[in-house]
Design an enzyme around this catalytic site. Structure first.
Site, PDB file in Angstrom:
ATOM      1  N   CYS A   9     -50.893  46.739   4.125  1.00 26.17           N
ATOM      2  CA  CYS A   9     -51.159  47.591   2.972  1.00 26.17           C
ATOM      3  C   CYS A   9     -52.125  48.774   3.151  1.00 26.17           C
ATOM      4  CB  CYS A   9     -51.654  46.763   1.802  1.00 26.17           C
ATOM      5  SG  CYS A   9     -50.652  45.309   1.499  1.00 26.17           S
ATOM      6  N   CYS A 261     -61.447  45.948  12.815  1.00 23.74           N
ATOM      7  CA  CYS A 261     -60.258  45.533  13.582  1.00 23.74           C
ATOM      8  C   CYS A 261     -59.940  46.565  14.671  1.00 23.74           C
ATOM      9  CB  CYS A 261     -59.090  45.393  12.623  1.00 23.74           C
ATOM     10  SG  CYS A 261     -57.513  45.147  13.442  1.00 23.74           S
ATOM     11  N   ASP A 373     -47.100  50.824  26.617  1.00 19.01           N
ATOM     12  CA  ASP A 373     -47.128  50.523  25.183  1.00 19.01           C
ATOM     13  C   ASP A 373     -48.550  50.125  24.787  1.00 19.01           C
ATOM     14  OD1 ASP A 373     -46.195  50.355  22.640  1.00 19.01           O
ATOM     15  OD2 ASP A 373     -44.747  48.773  22.998  1.00 19.01           O
ATOM     16  N   ASP A 374     -48.801  50.124  23.475  1.00 22.47           N
ATOM     17  CA  ASP A 374     -50.166  49.804  23.031  1.00 22.47           C
ATOM     18  C   ASP A 374     -50.468  48.320  23.129  1.00 22.47           C
ATOM     19  OD1 ASP A 374     -49.127  48.745  20.325  1.00 22.47           O
ATOM     20  OD2 ASP A 374     -48.419  50.805  20.360  1.00 22.47           O
ATOM     21  N   CYS A 478     -58.026  38.155  17.861  1.00 21.42           N
ATOM     22  CA  CYS A 478     -56.694  37.818  18.391  1.00 21.42           C
ATOM     23  C   CYS A 478     -56.664  37.948  19.917  1.00 21.42           C
ATOM     24  CB  CYS A 478     -55.617  38.664  17.727  1.00 21.42           C
ATOM     25  SG  CYS A 478     -55.957  40.414  17.761  1.00 21.42           S
TER      26      CYS A 478
HETATM   27  S1  SF4 Z   1     -57.623  39.067  14.452  1.00 18.29           S
HETATM   28 FE1  SF4 Z   1     -56.915  40.867  15.604  1.00 18.29          FE
HETATM   29  S2  SF4 Z   1     -55.478  41.959  14.280  1.00 18.29           S
HETATM   30 FE2  SF4 Z   1     -56.630  40.491  13.011  1.00 18.29          FE
HETATM   31  S3  SF4 Z   1     -58.334  41.687  12.165  1.00 18.29           S
HETATM   32 FE3  SF4 Z   1     -59.088  40.705  14.027  1.00 18.29          FE
HETATM   33  S4  SF4 Z   1     -58.675  42.195  15.648  1.00 18.29           S
HETATM   34 FE4  SF4 Z   1     -57.487  42.838  13.881  1.00 18.29          FE
END
Ligand code: SF4
Length: 506
Positions: A9, A261, A373-374, A478
């Site tokens: 979003c 993020c 790629d990213d 992540c």
């Molecule tokens: S877990 Fe990964 S994708 Fe999710 S907010 Fe944290 S850095 Fe971003």
């Protein structure tokens, strides 16, 4: 990654005392289209109408919801919902099925104007189940499978509890109960228009003051038209009241560990945006330079070509080629097919990727190709590109994959659509990856699974250098499984246990 996952979003708001705020919200929502394409909507405020707040929303792209292809309908919407203040929302559903009922803003009517409100939010609530239980204990009935409904009831509750409906107290209470990522845009029947950044600051949120009004949006690219040099970021735990001539910023909650993020820089944000004072374009260029520093192959002009996966990886690949002193072999080897939503979009990820690109055989045939790629999330895109577009259709001799981020080994519980360990390409290797770099033999095994001749990921150190923010201010959960919030950690422990059990059963 190129379309493997989607952001949850975009939000925006405008206060234009002498103009139509709805038109400005339309313009900003269009600029935020990349953050959500499954639905859009707005609420406008006009004290001269009987219905002081009116909301219009629907499934589809911004132009579809605002009925732009029909000048008369668009004009009517702009007239019926005209007003000096408005908020807007672009939705990509990460919770619940995508249906008309889930599209935001959510409006809650009330006879008292300060209790009549509408809002939209960007993110994901990690402790929703607990919050739902608490609502049910209080006698609430929940109709939709969505964070937004839960948040709406809590806002209503807090409005009852706090003195004079003080919005700072409302959002302070919310920050004490809610765990996760949530940037909020809110408007009420008195015309109070606020944007709120959560105390961790996972997602970006900017504002500006310009002639004609005050404006706020998830990303600065939506504000460029108004005052490109006067765009400010809201800090985590701050809220901004959009008033006629000024934006009043107030702290409603203490800032927690800032957790911006990192993926916003690499993939989600528009390349023309500035995040946390940094140009997304420049960060992507530095990511390419960092990849070039790690390159172990002897790439030369005769046999090789360097190509990006369009579009986000373009500045990365370009900078990588330049840093290797090989700008003349940077080429476009994949061309995106005409954009548009089709039944394919929903039916098969693989089919969607197959029809997403045309390979340029004149560039690729007989060449050793470095494709950049990213990121790799599920690997559907990269496997299809390597085997189908580059090797089969393009006639490439070899394909070497270079990735701008370290391996994604764990789910996101904060609103990005990668929710389980089992869907992630790199999750099975997580114990053999250190600071983004796979141990000996692991990258080879991963490359084989992709059908590629080699695979190299960005190191964690290189990523942090490229972004230029302290690691302690970024969410990289992540990549590391170090989740910044208590419920993020709790959710992860449970999900990881389930994943191990499932993997053991084969
Ligand atoms: S877990 Fe990964 S994708 Fe999710 S907010 Fe944290 S850095 Fe971003």
């Amino acid at each position: 990654m190129s379309g493997e996952t989607e952001e949850a979003c975009g939000i925006c708001a405008a206060s234009c005392p002498r103009g139509n705020a709805l038109f400005e919200v339309y313009k900003m929502s269009k600029e935020l289209q990349h953050r959500g394409q499954s639905g859009a909507g707005y609420t406008s405020f006009n004290p001269r109408r009987k219905m002081i707040l009116t909301t219009h929303k629907g499934l589809g792209l911004v132009n579809e919801v605002y009925q732009v292809s029909n000048t008369e309908s668009f004009g009517q919407l702009m007239e019926i919902h005209a007003g000096p203040r408005a908020i807007g929302h672009n939705r990509y559903g990460t919770s619940g099925v995508v249906s008309q009922q889930h599209v935001q803003p959510f409006e809650r009517r009330h006879g008292k104007l300060w209790k009549w409100f509408s809002f939209g939010f960007n993110g994901h609530i990690t402790n929703r189940e607990e919050l739902e239980r608490s609502l049910k204990r209080d006698g609430y009935h929940l109709m939709y499978d969505t964070d937004t409904e839960v948040m709406m009831h809590f806002i209503s509750k807090y409005l009852e509890e706090v003195k004079d409906g003080d919005m700072k107290d409302v959002f302070r209470n919310l920050s004490q109960d809610f765990d996760g990522a949530y940037n909020i845009v809110y408007i009420n029947g008195e015309g109070t228009t606020v944007v709120v950044r959560d105390p961790y600051g996972f997602k970006p949120l900017s504002y500006t003051v310009a002639e004609g009004g005050t404006y706020s949006a998830s990303e600065s690219n939506a504000l460029n038209y108004y005052n490109i040099e006067g765009i400010e970021d809201l800090s985590p735990g701050e809220m901004a009241f959009l008033e006629n001539e000024e934006v009043r910023v107030e702290r409603y909650a203490p800032q927690r560990r800032k957790s911006f993020c990192y993926f916003e820089f690499l993939y989600f944000a528009h390349v023309s945006s500035r995040l946390e004072g940094r140009s997304v374009y420049q960060v992507r260029k530095r990511v390419g330079e960092e990849l070039a520093r790690m390159e172990f192959l002897n790439i030369n002009e005769k046999e090789w070509v360097i190509i990006p996966v369009p579009n986000t990886a373009r500045p990365i690949a370009n900078a990588y080629a330049k840093a290797l002193g090989l700008p003349e072999i940077y080429e476009e080897g994949l061309i995106e097919t005409t954009k548009g939503r089709t039944f394919i979009e929903e039916s098969s990820r693989h089919l969607k990727v197959m029809t997403k690109f045309h390979p340029l055989r004149s560039v690729l045939k007989g060449k050793k190709v470095v494709v950049i790629d990213d990121s790799i999330v599920r690997s559907t895109t990269m496997k299809t590109i390597v085997n189908y577009h580059l090797k089969k259709l393009g006639g490439a001799k070899e394909v070497h994959v270079r990735i701008g981020t370290p391996p994604i080994i764990a789910p996101c519980y904060y609103g990005i659509d990668m929710k389980t360990f089992s869907e992630l390409f790199a999750a099975p290797y997580q114990d053999r990856i250190r600071e983004g770099v796979p141990e000996e033999g692991v990258a080879e095994e991963m490359a084989r699974r992709l059908g590629a001749d080699s695979l190299m990921y960005q190191s964690m150190e290189g990523l942090i250098r490229a972004i230029g923010m302290p690691r302690s201010e970024l969410c990289t959960a992540c990549l590391t499984r170090e989740y910044p919030t208590p419920w993020g950690r709790r959710t992860d422990e449970r999900a990881y246990r389930e994943y191990l059990t499932k993997s053991a059963k084969g």
